[in-house]
Design an enzyme around this catalytic site. Structure first.
Site, PDB file in Angstrom:
ATOM      1  N   ASP A   1      33.393  39.521  54.375  1.00 37.88           N
ATOM      2  CA  ASP A   1      33.943  40.590  53.544  1.00 37.88           C
ATOM      3  C   ASP A   1      35.381  40.883  53.969  1.00 37.88           C
ATOM      4  O   ASP A   1      36.066  39.991  54.475  1.00 37.88           O
ATOM      5  CB  ASP A   1      33.027  41.831  53.679  1.00 37.88           C
ATOM      6  CG  ASP A   1      32.980  42.668  52.418  1.00 37.88           C
ATOM      7  OD1 ASP A   1      34.038  43.157  52.011  1.00 37.88           O
ATOM      8  OD2 ASP A   1      31.897  42.838  51.845  1.00 37.88           O
TER       9      ASP A   1
ATOM     10  N   HIS B   1      35.958  47.986  51.542  1.00 38.34           N
ATOM     11  CA  HIS B   1      34.788  47.277  51.009  1.00 38.34           C
ATOM     12  C   HIS B   1      33.869  46.757  52.120  1.00 38.34           C
ATOM     13  O   HIS B   1      32.658  46.978  52.095  1.00 38.34           O
ATOM     14  CB  HIS B   1      35.310  46.125  50.142  1.00 38.34           C
ATOM     15  CG  HIS B   1      34.283  45.450  49.296  1.00 38.34           C
ATOM     16  ND1 HIS B   1      33.499  44.413  49.764  1.00 38.34           N
ATOM     17  CD2 HIS B   1      33.924  45.631  48.007  1.00 38.34           C
ATOM     18  CE1 HIS B   1      32.713  43.999  48.780  1.00 38.34           C
ATOM     19  NE2 HIS B   1      32.942  44.715  47.706  1.00 38.34           N
TER      20      HIS B   1
ATOM     21  N   SER C   1      28.180  44.615  44.789  1.00 38.88           N
ATOM     22  CA  SER C   1      28.594  44.566  46.196  1.00 38.88           C
ATOM     23  C   SER C   1      27.808  45.566  47.028  1.00 38.88           C
ATOM     24  O   SER C   1      27.590  45.356  48.214  1.00 38.88           O
ATOM     25  CB  SER C   1      30.071  44.920  46.332  1.00 38.88           C
ATOM     26  OG  SER C   1      30.888  43.824  46.052  1.00 38.88           O
TER      27      SER C   1
END
Ligand SMILES: *[C@@H]1O[C@H](CO)[C@@H](O)[C@H](O)[C@H]1NC(C)=O
Ligand SMILES: *[C@@H]1O[C@H](CO)[C@@H](O)[C@H](O)[C@H]1NC(C)=O
Ligand SMILES: *[C@@H]1O[C@H](CO)[C@@H](O)[C@H](O)[C@H]1NC(C)=O
Ligand SMILES: *[C@@H]1O[C@H](CO)[C@@H](O)[C@H](O)[C@H]1NC(C)=O
Ligand SMILES: *[C@@H]1O[C@H](CO)[C@@H](O)[C@H](O)[C@H]1NC(C)=O
Ligand SMILES: *[C@@H]1O[C@H](CO)[C@@H](O)[C@H](O)[C@H]1NC(C)=O
Ligand SMILES: *[C@@H]1O[C@H](CO)[C@@H](O)[C@H](O)[C@H]1NC(C)=O
Ligand SMILES: *[C@@H]1O[C@H](CO)[C@@H](O)[C@H](O)[C@H]1NC(C)=O
Length: 766
Positions: A149, A219, A556
């Site tokens: 990620d 994220h 996600s």
């Protein structure tokens, strides 16, 4: 053909124009050879030998010196291949070499809390009951969860190592912080690495700020803490959703592999880096790899996530991937390899309601996480289309795009902006820049009833399509339209839930329609988890606010929910294969919501397995599935044979001599769901169940797909001890009544009264 690729986050829709990269002249490629032949005990000498062989191979095309310059990754541990910058002609020549399984462009891929674990039944108002998988599986201790990620924010309390014992001895990873002394690992965040050469090959040389696994985007911290974050009481976003944040495996160890960087051409994560991340994570000794990124669906051997996942699964690691945020159109699902667990997204039973009240007293329930409240009085409300600047189109103004709104028309008013094109939070920012006091964000038809609570920079409420139509009608047809937006509140236990998210990518898989994808759905709307402090909660430059936890939506966010649950199952059953764990998760899922009605989509219509796969995950049931559909790495090779891949190439994945079985049918691939395409007359498929519970007799129950009759033979299966396997046949026959060629859906359940081992059946009559 181009394959744009993304982090699977629905929060942001970057305009790629804003981040135009400086592209290198040469293209970079990945050259893939399959597996290495070296055994478990690999010396650095062996690894050097592999790298040398890669130089030699490339040198035979480019000459030795040029090869040394061109090659920037040599994958030496599990994945056999390299990444290099090449001219088109060189690439074409290399692709034809018999040793090469595939050669593909190093392209970008996109990145697509507190309440969700309660919703999933692991706790009840913060109280963890005795039948919770958390208790049974010791909160996932012993398990190591990795993500590929944007890296990790190590200071987040979610990664605190309070109460954690010593690092498991099997761990071989490192904390790659030589160039960033501020970055630290601990007994919770046991490792972090970064991979940026594939990114650099596209955007050009990088300065030292890129030599760190630190998450400056948010994220990666969000996904990793959702999978394995520690307990953090008092977590909230501007006071909303206050509660104890935690991951699915709160006591697991976590490791971050940073393969995603600031967007270049709209993409963040490049293939060459993704492969390097997988190769290293396998080497480091992780148990679970969570992958909330991907691209458009593409051929398996051209897909770095599919290749990396294959090598991981072959080593007993479970790989969980997002389905993508390209819904609600059919055929949009990505990460479709049968060795991946592919996760769709749905809502949980929490809302952040904020009401739009019109001058005519009509009220509409929307959602928002706006921090600011409007003064207590009505304000003029106009369609953003009526606030267009002279040089902008009315269409752009209606969408509240940058530069389209005229402050002279917007000042002091509430603007009604239409969803679509630019990020939802950007619309709020544009309205605020134009001097608006508030925003009503109205859905377009495509997004239907899907409303998302975003941390807008002004008082705002996101309302559904029908309500949006009513607000537009009022605004269009009223002399002095007025409105008010109420400050959002946090509401729990909302019904119905879950509802499939409109953005969640849907089946059928365009690459292998023979396998139903996605496999499962999990919470992915307004999920609160750890965030970076390097950016604001909207990830827009203008947002100077900083939060420790943020509410984000996307597949996600649903993917790491399954990763956390897999972590628990790994602690509980360390010897189960990745496919047994997948089967346990799939066959125990539910297709009903919390009012016992069939799962619906954002148009209030019945959703199908193309949205949710086997259904909504039920972790407490997954720990006792009774029976599983198991698969071995060899089954995956047979699967590739059945797809028509070249046997010589498939053999490059096998340590022993390998021949494709003959005949071979994809229908008999022992997957926990059954898909039959082009059914004409009747067909029979075989499946094998393995006992992982107590001895018992299971009987088959079928729900026929419309116009199809299903017969199971034998109708009952008796299992003795653990590990016993039983094979059965399922015959599907088109009945006179089925005149259509549309997909129809049914299910097969094996039950001993206590366990219900359910598989979706998908049939497309010819
Ligand atoms: C399979 O691939 C090998 C190596 O690329 C090639 O020599 C062979 O002709 C191929 N076989 C078939 C049946 O396509
Ligand atoms: C894989 O990618 C290469 C180069 O990007 C392309 O030429 C090839 O057609 C692709 N293969 C498949 C099966 O799509
Ligand atoms: C490194 O490059 C980035 C992006 O180009 C830039 O924003 C940053 O300021 C640079 N940092 C240093 C230390 O030069
Ligand atoms: C969140 O909840 C905790 C515990 O109930 C409380 O102490 C804290 O003040 C709350 N924070 C907010 C911002 O509401
Ligand atoms: C319209 O003109 C203004 C001022 O020159 C500019 O800032 C804005 O970007 C323009 N808008 C469009 C849509 O071209
Ligand atoms: C209201 O006006 C907008 C343009 O401002 C138009 O796009 C929309 O169709 C109208 N809606 C209704 C319900 O009248
Ligand atoms: C809901 O399902 C119906 C029927 O399959 C479909 O036409 C519609 O587009 C779906 N809506 C959403 C938002 O997914
Ligand atoms: C279905 O099978 C029948 C009998 O085997 C055959 O005549 C017919 O052409 C088939 N239909 C299709 C669409 O393949």
């Amino acid at each position: 053909m181009t394959f744009p690729t993304y982090l699977f986050l629905s929060f942001l829709f970057y305009s790629s124009l804003l981040h135009r990269p400086t592209f290198a002249i040469k293209k970079s490629y990945v050259v893939y050879f399959g597996c290495h032949s070296h055994g478990l005990e690999v010396s650095s000498f062996d690894l050097d030998k592999v790298t040398e062989s890669h130089y030699e191979f490339l040198g035979s095309f480019l000459g030795r010196n040029k090869a040394k310059e061109a090659l920037f990754y040599s994958y030496t541990r599990h994945i056999n291949g390299f990444a290099a910058t090449l001219e088109d002609e060189e690439a074409a020549q290399i692709a034809n070499h018999p040793k090469v399984i595939s050669l593909f462009l190093n392209q970008g891929r996109k990145l697509y809390t507190t309440r969700s674990w309660d919703f999933l039944g692991l706790e009840n108002d913060g109280v963890i009951h005795s039948s919770s998988i958390w208790k049974e599986a010791r909160f996932g201790e012993d398990t190591i969860i990795a993500n590929l990620d944007t890296g990790v924010w190590p200071e987040s309390k979610s990664f605190s190592d309070e109460d954690m014992g010593p690092i498991p001895s099997k761990w071989k990873g490192i904390c790659q912080n030589k160039a960033d002394a501020s970055f630290h690992c601990n007994r919770k965040l046991i490792g972090a690495r970064y991979f940026n050469k594939g990114y650099a090959a596209v955007v050009g040389a990088l300065n030292s700020s890129f030599d760190s696994p630190r998450d400056t985007e948010g994220h990666g911290s969000h996904t990793l803490s959702t999978a394995g974050g520690n307990f953090v009481p008092g977590a909230n976003v501007f006071g909303f959703g206050n509660g104890t944040a935690k991951g699915g495996s709160p006591k697991a160890r976590v490791a971050a592999y940073k393969v995603c960087w600031p967007p270049a051409g709209g993409n963040e994560c490049f293939d060459a880096d993704v492969l390097a991340g997988f190769d290293m994570a396998i080497h480091d000794g992780v148990d679970v790899i969570s992958v909330s990124l991907g691209g458009d669906p593409m051929a398996l051997f051209n897909d770095s996530v599919a290749i990396g996942s294959f090598h991981a699964v072959r080593n007993g690691i479970v790989v969980i991937c997002s389905a993508g945020n390209s819904g609600p159109a059919d055929g949009t699902v990505s990460n479709i390899a049968p060795w991946q667990i592919t996760v769709g997204a749905s809502t949980m039973d929490r809302q952040f309601p904020s009401y739009v009240i019109l001058g005519n007293k009509m009220r509409f329930k929307g959602e928002s996480l706006s921090t600011e409240a409007l003064p207590n009085k009505l304000f003029p409300i106009i369609s953003a289309a009526d606030a267009a600047v002279a040089n902008a189109s009315v269409g752009d103004a209606l969408l509240c795009k940058p530069g389209s709104l005229d402050p002279k028309k917007a000042k002091g008013k509430i603007l009604v902006c239409l969803r679509g094109d630019n990020a939802r939070v950007d619309k709020g920012q544009q309205a605020a820049l134009a001097g608006a006091v508030g925003m009503v964000l109205a859905n377009n038809q495509l997004s239907g009833n899907e409303i998302i609570a975003d941390p807008h920079v002004l008082p705002a409420s996101h309302i559904n399509y029908i309500d949006g139509g009513a607000v537009f009608a009022y605004v269009n047809h009223t002399r002095y339209p007025m409105a008010y937006i109420t400050h959002p509140t946090t509401r729990l236990g909302t019904k119905p839930a879950p509802i499939m998210a409109a953005f969640s990518s849907k089946g059928p898989s365009t690459i292998t329609p023979e396998i139903l994808k996605p496999d499962i759905t999990a919470p992915g709307v307004s999920v609160i988890a750890a965030y970076t402090e390097a950016q604001g909660p909207t990830n827009q430059d203008f947002d100077k606010r900083r939060v420790l936890f943020n509410s984000v939506s996307g597949t996600s966010m649903s993917c790491p929910h399954i990763s956390g649950i897999v972590g628990l199952l790994k602690t509980l059953y360390p010897t189960w294969s990745p496919s047994a764990i997948k089967s346990a998760i799939m066959t125990t899922a539910t297709t009903q919501d919390n009012i016992k009605e069939p799962l619906t989509n954002a148009s209030n219509l019945k959703a199908t397995p193309f949205s949710y796969g086997a259904g909504h995950v039920q972790p407490n049931r997954a720990m006792d599935p009774g029976l599983v559909y198991d698969l071995t790495p060899n089954d995956y090779l047979n699967f590739l044979c059945a797809l028509g891949y070249n046997q010589t190439q498939i053999a490059m994945f096998s340590k022993s001599p390998y021949k494709c079985p003959n005949p071979i049918s994809l229908a008999n691939f022992n997957y926990p769901s059954i898909t039959i395409l082009a059914l004409n007359g009747s067909t029979t498929v075989t499946r094998t169940l393995k006992n992982v519970g107590s001895p018992g007799t299971y009987s088959a129950h079928v729900q026929n797909p419309a116009g199809i009759s299903v017969f199971v033979q034998p109708k009952s299966l008796k299992f003795g001890k653990v590990g016993e396997q039983r094979t059965f046949k399922v015959t599907m026959k088109v009945e006179g009544g089925n005149k259509g060629r549309d997909y129809v859906f049914g299910e097969l359940t094996w039950s001993d009264g206590k366990h219900h081992v359910r598989s979706p059946i998908v049939v497309k009559p010819n």
